[in-house]
Design an enzyme around this catalytic site. Structure first.
Site, PDB file in Angstrom:
ATOM      1  N   THR A  81     -10.403  -4.327   6.493  1.00 35.39           N
ATOM      2  CA  THR A  81     -10.194  -2.997   5.911  1.00 35.39           C
ATOM      3  C   THR A  81     -10.516  -3.030   4.416  1.00 35.39           C
ATOM      4  O   THR A  81     -10.236  -4.038   3.758  1.00 35.39           O
ATOM      5  CB  THR A  81      -8.716  -2.583   6.112  1.00 35.39           C
ATOM      6  N   GLY A  82     -11.055  -1.933   3.900  1.00 30.68           N
ATOM      7  CA  GLY A  82     -11.230  -1.824   2.449  1.00 30.68           C
ATOM      8  C   GLY A  82     -12.653  -1.512   2.034  1.00 30.68           C
ATOM      9  O   GLY A  82     -13.557  -1.380   2.862  1.00 30.68           O
TER      10      GLY A  82
ATOM     11  N   GLY B  21      -3.519  -4.074  -0.319  1.00 33.66           N
ATOM     12  CA  GLY B  21      -3.778  -2.991  -1.263  1.00 33.66           C
ATOM     13  C   GLY B  21      -4.134  -1.698  -0.539  1.00 33.66           C
ATOM     14  O   GLY B  21      -3.816  -0.607  -0.992  1.00 33.66           O
TER      15      GLY B  21
ATOM     16  N   GLU C 129      -3.819  -6.537   9.709  1.00 33.16           N
ATOM     17  CA  GLU C 129      -4.750  -7.567   9.233  1.00 33.16           C
ATOM     18  C   GLU C 129      -4.203  -8.960   9.533  1.00 33.16           C
ATOM     19  O   GLU C 129      -4.954  -9.860   9.908  1.00 33.16           O
ATOM     20  CB  GLU C 129      -4.959  -7.409   7.721  1.00 33.16           C
TER      21      GLU C 129
ATOM     22  N   LYS D 189     -11.580 -10.920  -8.028  1.00 30.25           N
ATOM     23  CA  LYS D 189     -10.390 -11.201  -7.201  1.00 30.25           C
ATOM     24  C   LYS D 189      -9.940 -12.663  -7.289  1.00 30.25           C
ATOM     25  O   LYS D 189      -8.866 -13.017  -6.810  1.00 30.25           O
ATOM     26  CB  LYS D 189     -10.672 -10.863  -5.725  1.00 30.25           C
TER      27      LYS D 189
HETATM   28  C1  5RP Z   1      -6.215  -3.696   2.878  1.00 30.41           C
HETATM   29  C2  5RP Z   1      -6.605  -4.981   2.275  1.00 30.41           C
HETATM   30  C3  5RP Z   1      -7.963  -5.090   1.693  1.00 30.41           C
HETATM   31  O1  5RP Z   1      -8.649  -6.080   2.345  1.00 30.41           O
HETATM   32  C4  5RP Z   1      -7.831  -5.406   0.242  1.00 30.41           C
HETATM   33  O2  5RP Z   1      -7.046  -4.391  -0.358  1.00 30.41           O
HETATM   34  C5  5RP Z   1      -9.183  -5.480  -0.454  1.00 30.41           C
HETATM   35  O3  5RP Z   1      -9.767  -4.230  -0.469  1.00 30.41           O
HETATM   36  P1  5RP Z   1     -11.071  -3.898  -1.296  1.00 30.41           P
HETATM   37  O4  5RP Z   1     -12.189  -4.625  -0.631  1.00 30.41           O
HETATM   38  O5  5RP Z   1     -11.188  -2.390  -1.209  1.00 30.41           O
HETATM   39  O6  5RP Z   1     -10.857  -4.349  -2.714  1.00 30.41           O
HETATM   40  O7  5RP Z   1      -5.870  -5.935   2.243  1.00 30.41           O
HETATM   41  O8  5RP Z   1      -4.895  -3.716   3.298  1.00 30.41           O
END
Ligand code: 5RP
Length: 224
Positions: free
Chosen positions: A25-26, A95, A102, A120
């Site tokens: 997700t994301g 996030g 997940e 990150k």
């Molecule tokens: C969602 C997550 C995402 O993988 C994490 O927030 C990273 O997201 P992005 O690729 O938008 O920075 O843990 O629950």
């Protein structure tokens, strides 16, 4: 290509014909799902499962078929993002509020691949607040218990409403600070009734693909 796009497209190298693939997700996985959709249009045959409703909807909008997790008994490879990752492959996720699904998907996956841009990559976790999924029933008591343990919880609000996860629960973000004691926080959370799952993903990936200005860098976790 931006860094997220770069790693999202690179991650399809891990996907082979006949595999069962988990979609994370994301905004980084967004590109991976687009890359998979392009491959499928060109003949790749895979079965897909997802970690969130958001990713299911994106995949479907691109013409992909997504199975229910109960329809598969294992997953070959899952590609997901992270909010922070340290040198020991410990990450904070959630996030996007999808941490519970997940973590379940990662747990039943043979090869977990995390994709992220270099921002990150951290020496120690804690710059990002730690998301925790809690049960709505009795949530103010759960939050009080967290406060008593010094975990600095903040209930997540979105668009002026309490955020509801895909599992109909709430998210609390713990403001722990840079370099917090991971084991201590994990232990404290495991003793609070009402906590359903937390966003600490400790040494759960086999590979990372980090997006850098010089191109994607593949990192292998030899301890897995
Ligand atoms: C969602 C997550 C995402 O993988 C994490 O927030 C990273 O997201 P992005 O690729 O938008 O920075 O843990 O629950």
């Amino acid at each position: 290509m931006n860094l997220k796009e770069q790693v999202g497209y690179k991650a399809v190298d891990f996907v082979k014909d006949g595999m069962i693939v988990g979609l994370g997700t994301g905004s980084t996985v967004y590109y991976f799902i687009h890359a998979i959709a392009e491959k499928v249009k060109n003949g790749l045959k895979v079965e897909l499962v997802s970690t969130s409703i958001q990713s299911i909807e994106l995949a479907k909008s691109l013409g992909l078929v997504v199975k229910n997790l109960e329809e598969v008994d294992r997953i070959d490879v899952t590609v997901d993002g992270v909010d922070e990752i340290d040198k020991n492959f410990n990450a904070i996720k959630g996030g996007g509020a999808a941490l519970f699904r997940e973590k379940i998907v990662a747990d039943i996956t043979d090869t977990v691949v995390w994709i992220y841009d270099e921002t990150k990559d951290v020496e120690k976790l804690g710059g990002f607040n730690l998301p925790v999924e809690i049960l709505p029933f009795g949530y103010s008591h759960t939050i009080r218990k967290m406060k008593e343990q010094g975990l600095n919880p903040v209930l997540r609000i979105k668009d002026n409403e309490v955020l509801i996860t895909d599992n109909n629960n709430y998210i609390v973000d713990l403001h722990l600070g840079y370099g917090f004691d991971i084991e201590d926080v994990k232990n404290k959370l495991s003793n609070i009734v009402g906590v359903l799952e937390h966003g600490l993903f400790l040494n759960m990936c086999k590979y990372c693909i980090k997006g850098t200005s010089e191109g994607p860098v593949l990192i292998t976790n030899y301890s897995k």
